[in-house]
Write an enzyme that holds these catalytic residues in place. Structure first.
Site, PDB file in Angstrom:
ATOM      1  N   GLN A 215     -17.794  67.134  10.982  1.00 31.77           N
ATOM      2  CA  GLN A 215     -18.012  67.608   9.603  1.00 31.77           C
ATOM      3  C   GLN A 215     -18.953  68.810   9.557  1.00 31.77           C
ATOM      4  O   GLN A 215     -19.627  69.045   8.549  1.00 31.77           O
ATOM      5  CB  GLN A 215     -18.559  66.468   8.739  1.00 31.77           C
ATOM      6  CG  GLN A 215     -17.534  65.405   8.406  1.00 31.77           C
ATOM      7  CD  GLN A 215     -16.401  65.941   7.521  1.00 31.77           C
ATOM      8  OE1 GLN A 215     -16.579  66.878   6.740  1.00 31.77           O
ATOM      9  NE2 GLN A 215     -15.228  65.354   7.648  1.00 31.77           N
ATOM     10  N   SER A 216     -18.974  69.582  10.622  1.00 29.66           N
ATOM     11  CA  SER A 216     -19.876  70.739  10.665  1.00 29.66           C
ATOM     12  C   SER A 216     -19.592  71.732   9.537  1.00 29.66           C
ATOM     13  O   SER A 216     -18.480  72.265   9.428  1.00 29.66           O
ATOM     14  CB  SER A 216     -19.700  71.427  12.021  1.00 29.66           C
ATOM     15  OG  SER A 216     -20.253  72.720  11.991  1.00 29.66           O
TER      16      SER A 216
END
Ligand SMILES: Cc1ncc(COP(=O)(O)O)c(C=O)c1O
Length: 317
Positions: free
Chosen positions: A75-76
């Site tokens: 989920q960067s």
């Protein structure tokens, strides 16, 4: 010394981002509390990575890169914004992400799908494996490629936040304190260096949302970024303060962080995220409780974005 605005940089964001007072929270907490809206930085869903990418992708373009690689967790925010920036510039993003966190089509994964990005997961905790894979993929595709480290946090990327400090200095309000989240270090290092150059009366406080050796990382990035500017400065740990706000772990919501997200939403209608800005704002609230801000001192909170993550992580009811 070279001014940060003299270095090669592409325009990806909408700057300056606004600074405004948080009227309700100021009254509630007895503070003079302001916010820097880097969540409104103008690319994707906004966020701090846009400033770093302006410097990093200028270098990529100069080198003639067609492909842009970066990495991070599933989920960067950084990976998503790198993909958005590459799309904007007509380059092809390839994300090689750690298979950690929410890999389902939610949050930043959904946004990457909408941009049609080549996302590959690797079951590793070692970035060396990922960097080797970037070279393997880049060479097999036979195109010029540019590699951006996790979080965009090298010296060049950190210049984005030196430029942010310069921007704050020109926005006409003085601050005694500046509080930000620290995840991979570039934002904090850039702000601490930028404060030395452009905001001498402002103390910079980094709220650590991971468990890396941040004092060492911040000092190294500050010194390397100062070298890029040919700035001869005496840089030491006295230039900033750090506070551990990681809680149960990186990208795992904490009770205080989630409370801070709610407080900001309920009082000001502004959305923080549970991984970075919520924990950082909880750190600011803890400092206020401990009396770290003297009466009358103006405090600035950097909203570094993270909206994508808000839609991926489950928060307590
Ligand atoms: C929303 C948000 N805020 C803050 C940070 C922390 O910035 P840095 O990685 O430069 O320490 C990040 C990046 O990881 C982020 O995505």
């Amino acid at each position: 010394m070279r001014e940060v605005n003299e270095l090669p940089r592409l325009r990806l964001g909408l700057f300056p981002t606004p600074i405004h007072k948080l009227e309700h929270l100021s009254a509630l907490l007895g503070l003079d509390l302001w916010i820097k809206r880097d969540d409104l930085s103008g690319l994707g869903l906004g966020g701090n990575k846009v400033r770093k990418l302006e410097f990093l992708l200028a270098e990529a373009k100069t080198q003639g890169a067609e492909l842009v690689f970066t990495t991070g967790g599933a989920q960067s925010n950084h990976a998503m914004l790198t993909a958005a920036a590459a799309r904007r510039l007509g380059m092809t993003p390839i994300l090689i992400l750690k298979q950690r966190g929410v890999t389902a089509c939610r949050g930043n994964q959904l946004l990457e799908k909408l941009m049609g990005v080549d996302v590959r997961f690797m079951d590793t905790d070692d970035y060396a494996d990922i960097y080797a894979e970037k070279d393997r993929v880049g060479q097999s595709l036979g195109k010029a490629y540019y590699k951006i480290p996790c979080g965009g946090s090298n010296a060049l990327g950190s210049l984005g936040y030196v430029a942010c400090a310069r921007e704050i200095a020109r926005q006409g309000v003085d601050f005694a304190h500046l509080v930000c989240a620290e995840g991979s270090g570039g934002t904090m290092a850039g702000l601490a260096l930028g404060a030395k150059l452009y905001l001498p009366g402002t103390k910079v406080h980094g709220m650590m949302v991971d468990t890396d050796p941040f004092e060492e990382i911040t000092l190294r990035l500050m010194r390397e970024a100062a070298a890029l500017l040919d700035a001869k400065l005496d840089i030491s740990a006295a230039d900033f303060s750090l506070r551990d706000m990681c809680g149960p772990g990186y990208a795992i919501p904490s009770t205080e962080g989630d409370e801070a997200v709610r407080l900001m939403a309920e009082t000001e209608g502004i959305f923080l995220d549970p991984v970075y800005t919520g924990k950082a704002f909880a750190g600011l609230l803890a400092m206020a409780k401990e009396g770290a801000f003297a009466p009358g001192e103006r405090v600035l909170f950097l909203h570094s974005g993270g909206a994508g993550g808000l839609f991926a992580v489950d928060m307590e009811d």
